[in-house]
Design a protein around this motif. Sequence first.
Motif, mmCIF file in Angstrom:
data_model
loop_
_atom_site.group_PDB
_atom_site.id
_atom_site.type_symbol
_atom_site.label_atom_id
_atom_site.label_comp_id
_atom_site.label_asym_id
_atom_site.label_seq_id
_atom_site.Cartn_x
_atom_site.Cartn_y
_atom_site.Cartn_z
ATOM 1 N N TYR A 84 32.641 38.933 44.822
ATOM 2 C CA TYR A 84 32.628 38.930 46.289
ATOM 3 C C TYR A 84 33.990 39.251 46.906
ATOM 4 N N LEU A 85 35.016 39.427 46.077
ATOM 5 C CA LEU A 85 36.377 39.565 46.601
ATOM 6 C C LEU A 85 36.599 40.855 47.374
ATOM 7 N N ASP A 86 36.029 41.964 46.928
ATOM 8 C CA ASP A 86 36.270 43.233 47.621
ATOM 9 C C ASP A 86 35.793 43.183 49.070
ATOM 10 N N ALA A 87 34.572 42.722 49.289
ATOM 11 C CA ALA A 87 34.037 42.638 50.653
ATOM 12 C C ALA A 87 34.835 41.644 51.498
ATOM 13 N N LEU A 88 35.204 40.517 50.887
ATOM 14 C CA LEU A 88 36.002 39.516 51.591
ATOM 15 C C LEU A 88 37.360 40.098 51.987
ATOM 16 N N SER A 89 37.995 40.808 51.077
ATOM 17 C CA SER A 89 39.303 41.422 51.360
ATOM 18 C C SER A 89 39.216 42.387 52.535
ATOM 19 N N ILE A 90 38.191 43.219 52.548
ATOM 20 C CA ILE A 90 38.020 44.197 53.639
ATOM 21 C C ILE A 90 37.865 43.478 54.973
ATOM 22 N N ASN A 91 37.057 42.416 55.005
ATOM 23 C CA ASN A 91 36.868 41.670 56.250
ATOM 24 C C ASN A 91 38.173 41.068 56.749
ATOM 25 N N LEU A 92 38.945 40.459 55.859
ATOM 26 C CA LEU A 92 40.192 39.812 56.270
ATOM 27 C C LEU A 92 41.224 40.839 56.725
ATOM 28 N N GLU A 93 41.280 41.972 56.045
ATOM 29 C CA GLU A 93 42.255 43.009 56.399
ATOM 30 C C GLU A 93 42.000 43.573 57.790
ATOM 31 N N GLN A 94 40.745 43.605 58.200
ATOM 32 C CA GLN A 94 40.401 44.143 59.522
ATOM 33 C C GLN A 94 41.079 43.380 60.653
ATOM 34 N N TYR A 95 41.352 42.085 60.419
ATOM 35 C CA TYR A 95 41.888 41.246 61.488
ATOM 36 C C TYR A 95 43.404 41.122 61.435
ATOM 37 N N GLY A 96 44.035 41.480 60.333
ATOM 38 C CA GLY A 96 45.482 41.522 60.234
ATOM 39 C C GLY A 96 46.193 40.244 60.644
ATOM 40 N N ILE A 97 45.638 39.100 60.301
ATOM 41 C CA ILE A 97 46.271 37.821 60.639
ATOM 42 C C ILE A 97 47.307 37.494 59.570
ATOM 43 N N SER A 98 48.560 37.306 59.985
ATOM 44 C CA SER A 98 49.664 37.169 59.020
ATOM 45 C C SER A 98 49.535 35.928 58.148
ATOM 46 N N SER A 99 48.864 34.892 58.641
ATOM 47 C CA SER A 99 48.729 33.663 57.851
ATOM 48 C C SER A 99 47.557 33.722 56.877
ATOM 49 N N LEU A 100 46.908 34.890 56.801
ATOM 50 C CA LEU A 100 45.813 35.066 55.847
ATOM 51 C C LEU A 100 46.301 35.933 54.685
ATOM 52 N N PRO A 101 46.764 35.307 53.599
ATOM 53 C CA PRO A 101 47.135 36.106 52.429
ATOM 54 C C PRO A 101 45.892 36.721 51.799
ATOM 55 N N PRO A 102 46.066 37.683 50.908
ATOM 56 C CA PRO A 102 44.898 38.268 50.238
ATOM 57 C C PRO A 102 44.072 37.174 49.557
ATOM 58 N N PRO A 103 42.755 37.284 49.589
ATOM 59 C CA PRO A 103 41.925 36.262 48.948
ATOM 60 C C PRO A 103 42.130 36.254 47.440
ATOM 61 N N ILE A 104 41.889 35.096 46.858
ATOM 62 C CA ILE A 104 42.053 34.949 45.413
ATOM 63 C C ILE A 104 40.704 34.647 44.775
ATOM 64 N N GLU A 105 40.623 34.948 43.491
ATOM 65 C CA GLU A 105 39.428 34.590 42.731
ATOM 66 C C GLU A 105 39.444 33.094 42.469
ATOM 67 N N LEU A 106 38.316 32.444 42.714
ATOM 68 C CA LEU A 106 38.176 31.036 42.385
ATOM 69 C C LEU A 106 36.746 30.792 41.925
ATOM 70 N N ASP A 107 36.614 30.414 40.683
ATOM 71 C CA ASP A 107 35.346 29.978 40.113
ATOM 72 C C ASP A 107 35.519 28.498 39.815
ATOM 73 N N VAL A 108 34.741 27.647 40.455
ATOM 74 C CA VAL A 108 34.986 26.208 40.348
ATOM 75 C C VAL A 108 34.937 25.705 38.915
ATOM 76 N N LEU A 109 34.218 26.399 38.034
ATOM 77 C CA LEU A 109 34.085 25.930 36.656
ATOM 78 C C LEU A 109 35.309 26.223 35.803
ATOM 79 N N ASN A 110 36.042 27.288 36.120
ATOM 80 C CA ASN A 110 37.138 27.612 35.187
ATOM 81 C C ASN A 110 38.284 28.423 35.775
#
Length: 195
Positions: free
Chosen positions: A60-86
Amino acid sequence: MLNYSEACERNKYAIATHLDAYLPNVRSVLEVGSGSGQHAIFLTSQHPHLIWQASDREQYLDALSINLEQYGISSLPPPIELDVLNHWPTRQYDALFSANSLHIMSWKEVKALFAGAGRAVSRRGWLFIYGPFRYRDGYTSESNREFDAWLKARNSESGIRDFEQVTELAEQHGFALRADVAMPANNQLLIWQRL
């Protein structure tokens, strides 16, 4: 917006209203299961001082990254991968936020989320969980009963979680319940603080 959630759009104002009491004293937030990124975008627009770390599973990271980049909010770093299991970040945050995720996860993943929160949230930090819950083995509405049946028919490991069980998990990992707020559409906002 490449990926859009109508539920996020409906509930973001109600969530923000209640988090306004906590977020002014928070510097960094880890969001688990950011999805479309709408909560990250809205809450950081309301609280520009926040460093909001969005995250999701790899697919899901690619779509999430595109959405966040559209808004250019400086306090939003690039999203990271997080799988709760590992796959958790090694740093700590002042708060962890997750919306509409526990009923999608398996119980094993729910337990992993709380264990991860116990490592990822700094002392005196906050854990904010939004979504539907059951209380004393009962549903808060008929629509939640129907939603739970639909979830389990789609995936037998998912379903609306029991408030008592998730609170016990939170306590096992060093969190104390500070608020249980009834929200629109038969949801709750559960707020714990790490001791």
